[in-house]
Design a protein around this motif. Structure first.
Motif, PDB file in Angstrom:
ATOM      1  N   LEU A  89      52.161  42.948  33.223  1.00 40.14           N
ATOM      2  CA  LEU A  89      52.866  42.022  34.110  1.00 40.14           C
ATOM      3  C   LEU A  89      51.820  43.073  35.187  1.00 40.14           C
ATOM      4  O   LEU A  89      51.821  41.507  36.244  1.00 40.14           O
ATOM      5  CB  LEU A  89      54.470  42.584  34.349  1.00 40.14           C
ATOM      6  N   VAL A  90      51.901  43.597  35.951  1.00 40.86           N
ATOM      7  CA  VAL A  90      51.057  44.493  37.692  1.00 40.86           C
ATOM      8  C   VAL A  90      50.019  43.225  37.057  1.00 40.86           C
ATOM      9  O   VAL A  90      49.027  42.517  37.902  1.00 40.86           O
ATOM     10  CB  VAL A  90      50.930  45.547  37.903  1.00 40.86           C
ATOM     11  N   MET A  91      49.136  43.217  36.219  1.00 44.62           N
ATOM     12  CA  MET A  91      47.488  43.158  35.469  1.00 44.62           C
ATOM     13  C   MET A  91      47.543  41.039  35.554  1.00 44.62           C
ATOM     14  O   MET A  91      46.831  41.016  36.274  1.00 44.62           O
ATOM     15  CB  MET A  91      46.907  43.455  34.300  1.00 44.62           C
ATOM     16  N   ALA A  92      48.748  41.040  35.165  1.00 48.43           N
ATOM     17  CA  ALA A  92      49.139  39.407  35.304  1.00 48.43           C
ATOM     18  C   ALA A  92      48.975  38.619  36.786  1.00 48.43           C
ATOM     19  O   ALA A  92      48.224  37.369  37.146  1.00 48.43           O
ATOM     20  CB  ALA A  92      50.360  38.603  34.162  1.00 48.43           C
ATOM     21  N   VAL A  93      49.720  39.256  37.516  1.00 51.56           N
ATOM     22  CA  VAL A  93      49.857  39.250  38.909  1.00 51.56           C
ATOM     23  C   VAL A  93      49.186  38.986  39.926  1.00 51.56           C
ATOM     24  O   VAL A  93      48.157  38.217  40.575  1.00 51.56           O
ATOM     25  CB  VAL A  93      51.046  40.503  39.609  1.00 51.56           C
ATOM     26  N   THR A  94      47.801  40.247  39.165  1.00 51.62           N
ATOM     27  CA  THR A  94      46.594  40.269  39.597  1.00 51.62           C
ATOM     28  C   THR A  94      45.106  39.589  39.715  1.00 51.62           C
ATOM     29  O   THR A  94      44.640  38.559  40.044  1.00 51.62           O
ATOM     30  CB  THR A  94      46.155  41.674  39.515  1.00 51.62           C
ATOM     31  N   HIS A  95      45.803  38.882  38.276  1.00 54.87           N
ATOM     32  CA  HIS A  95      44.731  37.945  37.440  1.00 54.87           C
ATOM     33  C   HIS A  95      45.361  36.610  38.112  1.00 54.87           C
ATOM     34  O   HIS A  95      44.543  35.510  38.907  1.00 54.87           O
ATOM     35  CB  HIS A  95      44.605  37.758  36.384  1.00 54.87           C
ATOM     36  N   ARG A  96      46.229  35.906  38.124  1.00 60.67           N
ATOM     37  CA  ARG A  96      46.984  34.709  38.523  1.00 60.67           C
ATOM     38  C   ARG A  96      46.368  34.972  40.669  1.00 60.67           C
ATOM     39  O   ARG A  96      45.982  34.012  41.079  1.00 60.67           O
ATOM     40  CB  ARG A  96      48.068  34.857  38.556  1.00 60.67           C
ATOM     41  N   ASP A  97      46.445  35.724  40.545  1.00 61.82           N
ATOM     42  CA  ASP A  97      45.609  35.696  42.298  1.00 61.82           C
ATOM     43  C   ASP A  97      45.113  35.975  41.995  1.00 61.82           C
ATOM     44  O   ASP A  97      44.277  35.269  43.174  1.00 61.82           O
ATOM     45  CB  ASP A  97      46.135  37.222  43.756  1.00 61.82           C
ATOM     46  N   ILE A  98      44.056  36.036  41.845  1.00 60.25           N
ATOM     47  CA  ILE A  98      42.608  35.948  41.596  1.00 60.25           C
ATOM     48  C   ILE A  98      41.938  34.328  41.393  1.00 60.25           C
ATOM     49  O   ILE A  98      41.039  33.775  42.186  1.00 60.25           O
ATOM     50  CB  ILE A  98      41.687  37.182  41.017  1.00 60.25           C
ATOM     51  N   SER A  99      42.708  34.326  40.653  1.00 58.41           N
ATOM     52  CA  SER A  99      41.974  33.124  40.059  1.00 58.41           C
ATOM     53  C   SER A  99      42.233  31.980  41.504  1.00 58.41           C
ATOM     54  O   SER A  99      41.653  30.553  41.122  1.00 58.41           O
ATOM     55  CB  SER A  99      42.685  32.519  39.110  1.00 58.41           C
ATOM     56  N   GLN A 100      43.723  32.542  41.986  1.00 56.37           N
ATOM     57  CA  GLN A 100      44.018  31.611  42.984  1.00 56.37           C
ATOM     58  C   GLN A 100      43.229  31.658  43.784  1.00 56.37           C
ATOM     59  O   GLN A 100      42.809  30.317  44.144  1.00 56.37           O
ATOM     60  CB  GLN A 100      45.626  31.346  43.410  1.00 56.37           C
ATOM     61  N   LEU A 101      42.516  32.681  44.181  1.00 55.29           N
ATOM     62  CA  LEU A 101      41.179  32.978  45.239  1.00 55.29           C
ATOM     63  C   LEU A 101      40.488  32.243  44.877  1.00 55.29           C
ATOM     64  O   LEU A 101      40.064  31.446  46.370  1.00 55.29           O
ATOM     65  CB  LEU A 101      41.233  34.721  45.526  1.00 55.29           C
ATOM     66  N   LEU A 102      39.886  32.306  44.080  1.00 53.17           N
ATOM     67  CA  LEU A 102      38.665  31.480  43.168  1.00 53.17           C
ATOM     68  C   LEU A 102      38.950  29.646  43.559  1.00 53.17           C
ATOM     69  O   LEU A 102      37.981  29.090  43.859  1.00 53.17           O
ATOM     70  CB  LEU A 102      38.260  31.892  41.982  1.00 53.17           C
ATOM     71  N   GLN A 103      40.006  29.370  43.149  1.00 51.44           N
ATOM     72  CA  GLN A 103      40.537  28.149  43.382  1.00 51.44           C
ATOM     73  C   GLN A 103      40.196  27.429  44.959  1.00 51.44           C
ATOM     74  O   GLN A 103      40.338  26.661  44.965  1.00 51.44           O
ATOM     75  CB  GLN A 103      41.489  28.014  42.950  1.00 51.44           C
ATOM     76  N   GLU A 104      40.257  28.265  45.987  1.00 54.77           N
ATOM     77  CA  GLU A 104      41.171  27.725  46.909  1.00 54.77           C
ATOM     78  C   GLU A 104      39.206  28.205  47.514  1.00 54.77           C
ATOM     79  O   GLU A 104      39.507  27.456  48.315  1.00 54.77           O
ATOM     80  CB  GLU A 104      42.372  29.005  47.573  1.00 54.77           C
ATOM     81  N   HIS A 105      38.930  28.864  46.873  1.00 54.89           N
ATOM     82  CA  HIS A 105      37.408  29.141  47.800  1.00 54.89           C
ATOM     83  C   HIS A 105      36.417  27.871  47.010  1.00 54.89           C
ATOM     84  O   HIS A 105      35.011  27.926  47.186  1.00 54.89           O
ATOM     85  CB  HIS A 105      37.135  29.549  48.010  1.00 54.89           C
ATOM     86  N   GLN A 106      36.722  27.855  45.913  1.00 57.40           N
ATOM     87  CA  GLN A 106      36.099  26.456  45.219  1.00 57.40           C
ATOM     88  C   GLN A 106      34.852  27.246  44.253  1.00 57.40           C
ATOM     89  O   GLN A 106      33.637  27.359  44.756  1.00 57.40           O
ATOM     90  CB  GLN A 106      35.510  25.694  45.961  1.00 57.40           C
ATOM     91  N   VAL A 107      34.984  28.625  44.433  1.00 59.63           N
ATOM     92  CA  VAL A 107      33.559  29.137  43.858  1.00 59.63           C
ATOM     93  C   VAL A 107      33.430  28.779  42.404  1.00 59.63           C
ATOM     94  O   VAL A 107      34.324  28.436  41.667  1.00 59.63           O
ATOM     95  CB  VAL A 107      34.420  30.812  43.035  1.00 59.63           C
TER      96      VAL A 107
END
Length: 320
Positions: free
Chosen positions: A287-305
């Motif tokens: 559960l903790v890992m899934a939250v981290t993965h979601r946040d990282i994917s949103q960060l990459l989307q936000e910065h258009q990586v």
């Protein structure tokens, strides 16, 4: 030095007066009076300091071959060195040096050892070998080969650590392979558009069952590392194919599945058996890992990586 100390104690018990140490008296041995007694005690103190330093040097040499022994006190280490060659003693010190080890599985076998005399019968020797290690959560790790019990317990504990490390490396490889084999079906389920877990045709447990099955065959830490490895591989593939936007909904749905399953488990505690310690530990970490993965994917989307060399992705490799 020990004999002199015992003699001094015997004389002091017979004549406990303090003045007897200073005023010469025929009743007292002159070696244990005045300046001679002072010199004797000073020499004894220097000898004791030398013995203590020599003992510390010996204990440090033992600890240097097996660094986990640095967490034991000097008295515990001396007790370890003096421990008899028995499986119960090895079991006790294995639990002391490896906090998450609950037990070590031993097996005794008898072997015949021949002698040079052809008329004498061969002697029977009992060989004790460690075969597996059990964790506090019920995990069982089979060693790659039997580990004979060595008379030098610190040396045997160091060999046990090496055997455990080798076994975990192979377990981790097998666990990653098993998780990769499940990847296509799980990715397809989590990539379904506009479909929440409770609206799916399959029950939520079916999405989580693969983790529950893996944790029965491997330590839950291996399952967690395998999940992380698979996630990194999927993210790098998505970056190479420039489809990072599709990863955010998939991670959101994965998080929703875990949350929904844990809430259902809590709501039906009286109807269904409680998950084991391994399953609970794994699901909490996932559960903790899934939250981290979601946040990282949103960060990459936000910065258009869109590449593996982008700073926002590279920094995850260093700080995540």
């Amino acid at each position: 030095m020990d004999a002199q100390y015992r003699t001094l104690m015997q004389i002091s018990v017979a004549d406990p007066l303090v003045l007897s140490l200073i005023v010469p008296s025929a009743k007292r041995n002159p070696l244990f009076q005045g300046q001679q007694l002072q010199q004797l005690l000073q020499e004894g103190s220097m000898d004791l300091e030398g013995i203590i330093m020599a003992l510390e040097s010996v204990l440090y040499a033992v600890r240097a071959h097996f660094p986990r022994l640095f967490f034991l006190s000097d008295s515990e280490l001396v007790a370890l060195l003096a421990a008899p060659l028995e499986s119960c003693e090895a079991q006790l010190w294995a639990r002391r040096c490896f906090p998450h080890v609950h037990a070590v599985s031993f097996e005794s076998s008898e072997t015949a050892k021949g002698t040079d005399d052809p008329e004498s019968s061969p002697s029977i020797q009992t060989q004790v070998e460690a075969l597996a290690v059990f964790g506090v959560g019920g995990e069982e790790v089979q060693l790659r080969g039997p580990l004979p019990l060595h008379p030098d317990l610190p040396k045997w504990l160091a060999s046990l650590e090496e055997s455990l490390r080798l076994a975990l490396v192979h377990n981790l490889q097998d666990c990653v392979a098993a998780r990769l084999a499940l990847g296509p079906s799980l990715d397809k389920a989590f990539k379904q558009e506009n479909q929440l877990p409770q609206e799916s045709q399959l029950p939520v447990k079916m999405y989580v069952q693969h983790w529950l099955d893996l944790v029965q065959a491997f330590p839950w830490q291996c399952v967690l590392v395998a999940e992380e490895v698979v996630w990194w591989a999927c993210m790098e593939e998505a970056l190479l194919e420039e489809r990072t936007l599709a990863m955010v909904p998939m991670h959101v749905r994965k998080l929703e599945v875990l949350v929904h399953f844990l809430r259902a488990q809590r709501a039906s505690q009286g109807e269904q058996p409680l998950p084991s310690v391994r399953q609970t530990s794994l699901l909490s970490a996932l559960l903790v890992m899934a939250v981290t993965h979601r946040d990282i994917s949103q960060l990459l989307q936000e910065h258009q990586v869109s590449g593996l060399t982008d700073f926002h992705w590279v920094r995850q490799l260093k700080y995540h």
